[in-house]
Design an enzyme around this catalytic site. Structure first.
Site, PDB file in Angstrom:
ATOM      1  CG  ASP A  39      -2.026  -0.972   1.208  1.00 49.49           C
ATOM      2  OD1 ASP A  39      -2.028  -1.838   0.315  1.00 49.49           O
ATOM      3  OD2 ASP A  39      -2.907  -0.915   2.090  1.00 49.49           O
ATOM      4  CG  ASP A  40       0.010   3.795   2.349  1.00 51.14           C
ATOM      5  OD1 ASP A  40      -1.148   3.627   1.911  1.00 51.14           O
ATOM      6  OD2 ASP A  40       0.277   3.841   3.570  1.00 51.14           O
ATOM      7  CG  HIS A  92      -4.397   2.544  -1.040  1.00 50.34           C
ATOM      8  ND1 HIS A  92      -5.251   1.750  -0.313  1.00 50.34           N
ATOM      9  CD2 HIS A  92      -3.493   3.037  -0.145  1.00 50.34           C
ATOM     10  CE1 HIS A  92      -4.893   1.758   0.956  1.00 50.34           C
ATOM     11  NE2 HIS A  92      -3.836   2.540   1.089  1.00 50.34           N
ATOM     12  CG  HIS A 133      -4.101   6.982   2.371  1.00 46.79           C
ATOM     13  ND1 HIS A 133      -4.045   6.962   3.751  1.00 46.79           N
ATOM     14  CD2 HIS A 133      -3.825   5.720   1.979  1.00 46.79           C
ATOM     15  CE1 HIS A 133      -3.739   5.751   4.179  1.00 46.79           C
ATOM     16  NE2 HIS A 133      -3.601   4.967   3.107  1.00 46.79           N
ATOM     17  CG  HIS A 150       2.196   0.041   4.262  1.00 44.22           C
ATOM     18  ND1 HIS A 150       1.973  -0.923   5.221  1.00 44.22           N
ATOM     19  CD2 HIS A 150       1.038   0.741   4.157  1.00 44.22           C
ATOM     20  CE1 HIS A 150       0.730  -0.813   5.687  1.00 44.22           C
ATOM     21  NE2 HIS A 150       0.147   0.194   5.059  1.00 44.22           N
TER      22      HIS A 150
END
Length: 423
Positions: free
Chosen positions: A239-240, A290, A294, A384
């Site tokens: 993620d991210d 995603h 965020h 991540h």
């Protein structure tokens, strides 16, 4: 002699009168020879077709389909037939359409086929009357908007459903349905594992409550996943990202080990690092959604949620040429509205069953231990790939190698979940 002659004349007159009588007989009273033969010519192949339908139904399948609703999986289908033309979420699971084969296959979250449907052209001439004559009265008749569904018990575990549009009274399609497989779609849902010594007691308690609640929620939603099926496969997710350091390093590590990863990229970062996004895509990893900023989606309006999803999808498409069909909501923050909007936009929500907590306890040993101490069939592993995840990069080679030693196949989410990665 006269007597003999008279008898010959007498019988000749009878024969002649009989001939005249046959020629002039009213045709309406004669058996319709052509009509009497024609139904046999029609019924013989129809009867054979109906016998074949029921015989195959008992085996869980239909004509010209090597797969069945008893023990076949979408993994087998894709190996033999390739990807379907379309996949739709409906009712108890997903429906894969193979247009040229006139076949639609329904399957559950585990990829198990529970519904085999045939739209073959030779069904179109079969009427309701023919079906009732061949199979008797159905066990049930369902009125479903513009169609009637005749249901028969083909075997102990299999239902034969015959669908008639009300407008024509002729078969539109047949369905071979296994209710036990359909209902088992949510049976294999794992608890979420992973811990960190950096969490306060209250934060840990809050996380434990969220984990329990989200697992229960996923069981009620066809398009929300915690894990994959009970097979020796796992998926690595990140993620991210993207960034210019950690994400490229992770892409290289995955390539060096010949495995595919799943990158859930933030839309606003995609525009900042398009080359990294393209490299992840070119290496065969899935590039997924995603959200754009965020944010906690459950705290936004429906319009804002939709925009977070669609803007990210378009940002990814502008780089890779493909819009994803999988989203991970930031923080796993999900509710019925978010799930419904995601579905409307063509997305499945994929969360995780192992949290490495690389964002909390930034320690490669803890990252590896969170996985290896808990790993199960079908796990989706959360990590991540943003700029402060140097320990994640350090842990990844060890993690991949140990999973492979344990005979886990590391796959992408398309493979694990039997869903398409892109629209």
């Amino acid at each position: 002699m006269k007597k003999t002659l008279w008898m010959i004349l007498f019988f000749s007159s009878i024969i002649l009168s009989a001939c005249v009588s046959e020629k002039t007989h009213d045709s309406k009273n004669l058996p319709p020879k052509e009509n009497a033969i024609q139904p046999k010519e029609v019924n013989r192949p129809t009867s054979k077709l109906l016998t074949e339908i029921m015989d195959l139904a008992k085996k869980g399948t239909v004509k010209d389909c090597p797969f069945n609703a008893l023990d076949s999986t979408m993994e087998q289908v894709k190996t033999e037939w390739g990807d379907p033309d379309t996949v739709d979420q409906a009712g108890l699971g997903f429906y894969a359409t193979f247009t040229k084969k006139n076949i639609v296959l329904g399957y559950n979250k585990a990829g198990e086929i529970f519904d085999v449907r045939s739209y073959a052209s030779d069904l179109k001439d079969v009427s309701e009357q023919m079906i009732v004559k061949a199979f008797g009265q159905p066990a049930e008749i369902k009125d479903n908007n513009n169609e009637n569904i005749y249901g028969y018990e083909a075997d102990q575990d299999i239902q034969l459903k015959i669908i008639f549009p009300k407008s024509s009274k002729k078969i539109d399609h047949i369905s071979i349905f296994n209710p036990k497989r359909a209902e088992s779609s949510g049976d294999y849902i794992l608890d979420i594992k992973g811990s960190s010594n950096k969490l306060t007691d209250s934060a840990w308690a809050s996380m434990q409550k969220w984990r329990k609640d989200i697992v229960l929620f996923a069981k009620s939603q066809a398009n929300v996943y915690i894990n994959g099926p009970d097979k020796k496969k796992v998926a690595l997710t990140f993620d991210d990202g993207p960034d210019e350091v950690i994400t490229p390093a992770i892409i290289d590590i995955l390539a060096a080990h010949h495995v595919k990863g799943n990158f859930f990229f933030i839309g606003s970062k995609v525009k900042d690092h398009p080359n990294v996004v393209m490299e992840a895509f070119k290496q065969g990893n899935l590039v997924l959604n995603h959200s754009y900023h965020h944010l906690e989606l459950t705290k936004l309006s429906k319009e804002a949620v939709r925009k977070e999803i669609t803007d990210t999808g378009q940002a990814i498409k502008s780089v890779t040429g493909k819009e994803p069909t999988i989203i991970r909501t930031p923080f796993g923050d999900t509710n019925a509205d978010v799930a419904a909007i995601s579905k409307q936009e063509g997305y499945s929500i994929v969360l995780w069953s192992i949290d490495t907590l690389d964002w909390s306890q930034k320690d490669s040993k803890n990252i590896v231990n969170n996985v290896l101490a808990n790993v199960r069939n079908g796990d989706i592993i959360l990590m991540h790939s943003d700029s402060d995840k140097g320990e994640t990069k350090k842990a990844l080679p060890m993690l991949i190698e140990e999973l492979q030693k344990r005979d886990f196949e590391i796959v992408d989410l398309q493979d694990l979940l039997n869903i398409k990665g892109y629209q």
